[in-house]
Write a protein that holds these residues in place. Structure first.
Motif, PDB file in Angstrom:
ATOM      1  N   ALA A 105       8.627   2.244  -3.157  1.00 58.41           N
ATOM      2  CA  ALA A 105       7.743   1.101  -3.094  1.00 58.41           C
ATOM      3  C   ALA A 105       6.220   1.687  -2.742  1.00 58.41           C
ATOM      4  O   ALA A 105       5.052   1.174  -3.193  1.00 58.41           O
ATOM      5  CB  ALA A 105       8.157   0.081  -2.168  1.00 58.41           C
ATOM      6  N   LEU A 106       6.138   2.910  -2.121  1.00 62.06           N
ATOM      7  CA  LEU A 106       4.900   3.552  -1.745  1.00 62.06           C
ATOM      8  C   LEU A 106       4.455   4.536  -3.078  1.00 62.06           C
ATOM      9  O   LEU A 106       5.375   5.175  -3.369  1.00 62.06           O
ATOM     10  CB  LEU A 106       5.044   4.115  -0.517  1.00 62.06           C
ATOM     11  CG  LEU A 106       5.278   3.401   0.851  1.00 62.06           C
ATOM     12  CD1 LEU A 106       5.451   3.976   1.862  1.00 62.06           C
ATOM     13  CD2 LEU A 106       4.222   2.213   1.132  1.00 62.06           C
TER      14      LEU A 106
ATOM     15  N   MET B 143       9.835   5.220   9.129  1.00 62.25           N
ATOM     16  CA  MET B 143       8.513   5.115   9.175  1.00 62.25           C
ATOM     17  C   MET B 143       7.805   4.827   7.961  1.00 62.25           C
ATOM     18  O   MET B 143       6.835   3.824   8.024  1.00 62.25           O
ATOM     19  CB  MET B 143       7.823   6.517   9.516  1.00 62.25           C
ATOM     20  CG  MET B 143       6.418   6.599  10.045  1.00 62.25           C
ATOM     21  SD  MET B 143       6.430   6.071  12.084  1.00 62.25           S
ATOM     22  CE  MET B 143       7.060   7.517  12.559  1.00 62.25           C
ATOM     23  N   ALA B 144       8.568   5.076   6.843  1.00 65.32           N
ATOM     24  CA  ALA B 144       7.978   4.761   5.612  1.00 65.32           C
ATOM     25  C   ALA B 144       8.303   3.142   5.371  1.00 65.32           C
ATOM     26  O   ALA B 144       7.641   2.350   4.636  1.00 65.32           O
ATOM     27  CB  ALA B 144       8.657   5.512   4.309  1.00 65.32           C
ATOM     28  N   GLN B 145       9.286   2.556   6.064  1.00 62.44           N
ATOM     29  CA  GLN B 145       9.630   1.314   5.805  1.00 62.44           C
ATOM     30  C   GLN B 145       8.624   0.502   6.712  1.00 62.44           C
ATOM     31  O   GLN B 145       8.245  -0.752   6.304  1.00 62.44           O
ATOM     32  CB  GLN B 145      11.087   1.168   6.423  1.00 62.44           C
ATOM     33  CG  GLN B 145      11.600  -0.439   6.211  1.00 62.44           C
ATOM     34  CD  GLN B 145      11.633  -0.930   4.679  1.00 62.44           C
ATOM     35  OE1 GLN B 145      10.482  -1.039   3.983  1.00 62.44           O
ATOM     36  NE2 GLN B 145      12.866  -0.955   4.034  1.00 62.44           N
ATOM     37  N   ARG B 146       8.189   1.011   7.850  1.00 65.70           N
ATOM     38  CA  ARG B 146       7.313   0.225   8.643  1.00 65.70           C
ATOM     39  C   ARG B 146       5.899   0.205   7.951  1.00 65.70           C
ATOM     40  O   ARG B 146       5.252  -0.791   7.976  1.00 65.70           O
ATOM     41  CB  ARG B 146       7.152   1.195   9.848  1.00 65.70           C
ATOM     42  CG  ARG B 146       8.303   0.801  10.851  1.00 65.70           C
ATOM     43  CD  ARG B 146       7.911   1.834  12.314  1.00 65.70           C
ATOM     44  NE  ARG B 146       9.275   1.798  12.964  1.00 65.70           N
ATOM     45  CZ  ARG B 146       9.465   0.641  13.873  1.00 65.70           C
ATOM     46  NH1 ARG B 146       8.673  -0.228  14.346  1.00 65.70           N
ATOM     47  NH2 ARG B 146      10.639   0.950  14.774  1.00 65.70           N
TER      48      ARG B 146
ATOM     49  N   ARG C 148      -2.751   8.648   0.172  1.00 64.58           N
ATOM     50  CA  ARG C 148      -2.479   8.606   1.664  1.00 64.58           C
ATOM     51  C   ARG C 148      -2.007   7.107   2.213  1.00 64.58           C
ATOM     52  O   ARG C 148      -2.707   6.434   1.399  1.00 64.58           O
ATOM     53  CB  ARG C 148      -3.672   9.286   2.533  1.00 64.58           C
ATOM     54  CG  ARG C 148      -3.903  10.645   1.988  1.00 64.58           C
ATOM     55  CD  ARG C 148      -5.116  11.016   2.851  1.00 64.58           C
ATOM     56  NE  ARG C 148      -5.678  12.569   2.173  1.00 64.58           N
ATOM     57  CZ  ARG C 148      -5.265  13.583   2.552  1.00 64.58           C
ATOM     58  NH1 ARG C 148      -4.302  13.747   3.688  1.00 64.58           N
ATOM     59  NH2 ARG C 148      -5.677  14.667   2.265  1.00 64.58           N
ATOM     60  N   VAL C 149      -1.482   7.105   3.029  1.00 64.84           N
ATOM     61  CA  VAL C 149      -1.040   5.635   3.817  1.00 64.84           C
ATOM     62  C   VAL C 149      -2.467   4.968   3.986  1.00 64.84           C
ATOM     63  O   VAL C 149      -2.476   3.587   3.477  1.00 64.84           O
ATOM     64  CB  VAL C 149      -0.255   5.981   4.981  1.00 64.84           C
ATOM     65  CG1 VAL C 149      -0.202   4.748   5.999  1.00 64.84           C
ATOM     66  CG2 VAL C 149       1.063   6.563   4.669  1.00 64.84           C
ATOM     67  N   GLY C 150      -3.373   5.488   4.521  1.00 66.58           N
ATOM     68  CA  GLY C 150      -4.638   4.832   4.732  1.00 66.58           C
ATOM     69  C   GLY C 150      -5.132   4.343   3.575  1.00 66.58           C
ATOM     70  O   GLY C 150      -5.640   3.244   3.485  1.00 66.58           O
TER      71      GLY C 150
ATOM     72  N   GLU D 107      -3.524   9.416   7.348  1.00 68.99           N
ATOM     73  CA  GLU D 107      -3.782  10.508   6.634  1.00 68.99           C
ATOM     74  C   GLU D 107      -2.601  11.052   6.052  1.00 68.99           C
ATOM     75  O   GLU D 107      -2.607  12.207   5.185  1.00 68.99           O
ATOM     76  CB  GLU D 107      -4.645  11.771   7.471  1.00 68.99           C
ATOM     77  CG  GLU D 107      -5.889  11.178   8.010  1.00 68.99           C
ATOM     78  CD  GLU D 107      -6.788  10.707   6.875  1.00 68.99           C
ATOM     79  OE1 GLU D 107      -6.945  11.185   6.026  1.00 68.99           O
ATOM     80  OE2 GLU D 107      -7.551   9.869   7.370  1.00 68.99           O
ATOM     81  N   ALA D 108      -1.308  10.586   6.299  1.00 71.00           N
ATOM     82  CA  ALA D 108      -0.348  10.864   5.802  1.00 71.00           C
ATOM     83  C   ALA D 108      -0.036  10.616   4.464  1.00 71.00           C
ATOM     84  O   ALA D 108      -0.339   9.477   3.967  1.00 71.00           O
ATOM     85  CB  ALA D 108       1.086  10.660   6.782  1.00 71.00           C
ATOM     86  N   TYR D 109       0.628  11.441   3.747  1.00 73.15           N
ATOM     87  CA  TYR D 109       1.301  10.970   2.213  1.00 73.15           C
ATOM     88  C   TYR D 109       2.756  10.504   2.607  1.00 73.15           C
ATOM     89  O   TYR D 109       3.564  10.718   3.542  1.00 73.15           O
ATOM     90  CB  TYR D 109       1.367  12.072   1.414  1.00 73.15           C
ATOM     91  CG  TYR D 109       0.002  12.712   0.851  1.00 73.15           C
ATOM     92  CD1 TYR D 109      -0.509  11.936  -0.306  1.00 73.15           C
ATOM     93  CD2 TYR D 109      -0.599  13.495   1.367  1.00 73.15           C
ATOM     94  CE1 TYR D 109      -1.631  12.147  -0.674  1.00 73.15           C
ATOM     95  CE2 TYR D 109      -1.847  13.912   0.921  1.00 73.15           C
ATOM     96  CZ  TYR D 109      -2.282  13.188  -0.216  1.00 73.15           C
ATOM     97  OH  TYR D 109      -3.631  13.839  -0.747  1.00 73.15           O
ATOM     98  N   PRO D 110       3.240   9.537   1.641  1.00 74.27           N
ATOM     99  CA  PRO D 110       4.517   8.946   1.878  1.00 74.27           C
ATOM    100  C   PRO D 110       5.639   9.815   2.104  1.00 74.27           C
ATOM    101  O   PRO D 110       6.619   9.365   2.887  1.00 74.27           O
ATOM    102  CB  PRO D 110       4.734   8.285   0.604  1.00 74.27           C
ATOM    103  CG  PRO D 110       3.362   7.716   0.161  1.00 74.27           C
ATOM    104  CD  PRO D 110       2.497   9.063   0.563  1.00 74.27           C
TER     105      PRO D 110
END
Length: 322
Positions: free
Chosen positions: A100-101, A157-160, A106-108, A147-150
């Motif tokens: 899904a990501l 953590m990815a589900q959060r 990046r997450v941000g 700043e992290a990539y999936p």
């Protein structure tokens, strides 16, 4: 008027005479309610919700007498209107968070994109809100995770992060499709507790798709049991699990590990779910049902009110007068 109203929803792939994967689903969901949809794999749970979101691609065909959410006719929405609605008032957490990501961003950036699109936030304000969202879903060292990539995140953590994206615009309804399937048992409990806490704090409705009846019993106030594309029983908890009306619900509960003892082993349901070319004329469970009678084989039962629930059965279980 209910927050979500579904009447006679069907999803079909292939020719017009192909059996539907979702067959005449009727469902209501109230604002702030926690409703669970349960059933084995292939029962149509996820397909029904994808149809609600407009995510059934050709050759899939969606039809319904009514598909209404918060006053919006979802069958009549144009593409631009649907994009404004999805993520803003109606959001979904999918089974596989890494799918899904977007792996390229990046997450941000992904969080800020949602905030910019639906709430008009930009720059420092969007960054601050993105950080708050990660903190709300209890991600440790949240600032560094922006700043992290999936691919640098664990499954939990990815589900959060996926949940943070879904709640960013404070939707009225959050659909969680098997949100803990790919996670360790300890992480599963944390994610479910997080979803319920967010639901209570924000007053949003939560529609939980699951095959885990123990989880559903703890989380939901009402449940819809699906079999072979149909809703076979709908009703409040714990009443429906204490005294199920439909034989399929009874069979699901009898197969739970907690139901087995040394003197009473677990009971499996014989046979298999009907496929495209072997759907019975009458009740879809008839070939597997221990209580089947002639009228069950002759015609398809409707979903009707029983003592504690609505059930699609001519000879419901546990319906003796109190």
């Amino acid at each position: 008027m209910s927050l979500l109203e579904i009447d006679n929803l069907s999803v079909r792939y292939g020719p017009a005479d192909a059996p539907p994967v979702v067959d005449g689903l009727d469902l209501r969901l109230e604002a702030g309610e926690v409703l669970a949809i349960v059933g084995e794999s292939g029962s149509g749970k996820s397909q029904a919700m994808l149809a609600l979101l407009g995510l059934i691609d050709p050759p899939g065909q969606v039809a319904a007498d009514r598909l209404q959410f918060a006053g919006h006719d979802l069958l009549a929405l144009g593409e631009r209107q649907r994009r404004r609605l999805l993520g803003r008032e109606l959001a979904m957490v999918f089974q596989d968070p890494l799918a899904a990501l977007d792996p390229s961003y990046r997450v941000g950036f992904q969080l800020e994109e949602v905030l910019r699109q639906h709430l008009g936030l930009r720059g420092r304000e969007a960054r601050r809100r993105a950080l708050e969202l990660l903190e709300q879903v209890e991600i440790p060292a949240a600032a560094s995770r922006l700043e992290a990539y999936p691919h640098q995140l664990s499954g939990g953590m990815a589900q959060r992060v996926a949940i943070a994206l879904a709640i960013a615009a404070e939707p009225l309804l959050l659909i969680a499709d098997e949100p803990t399937t790919a996670l360790d048992v300890t992480i599963q409990a944390q994610i479910l507790e997080l979803l319920l806490n967010l639901q209570r704090e924000r007053g949003m409705a939560l529609l939980l798709i699951s095959h885990d009846l123990a989880v559903v019993a703890e989380c939901a106030s009402r449940v819809c049991v699906m079999y072979a594309g149909q809703a076979v029983e709908v009703g409040p908890l714990p009443g429906l699990f204490d005294a199920p009306a439909h034989p399929y619900t009874e069979a699901l509960l009898a197969a739970l590990p907690e139901a087995g003892t040394a003197r009473r082993p677990l009971h499996g349901l014989p046979g298999s779910v009907p496929g495209r070319h072997d759907r019975p004329v009458g009740c879809l469970l008839a070939p597997r049902c221990a209580y089947v009678q002639d009228d069950c084989r002759a015609r398809r039962p409707p979903l009707e009110a029983k003592r504690q629930s609505q059930a699609r059965c001519y000879h419901p279980r546990n319906q003796e007068s109190p």
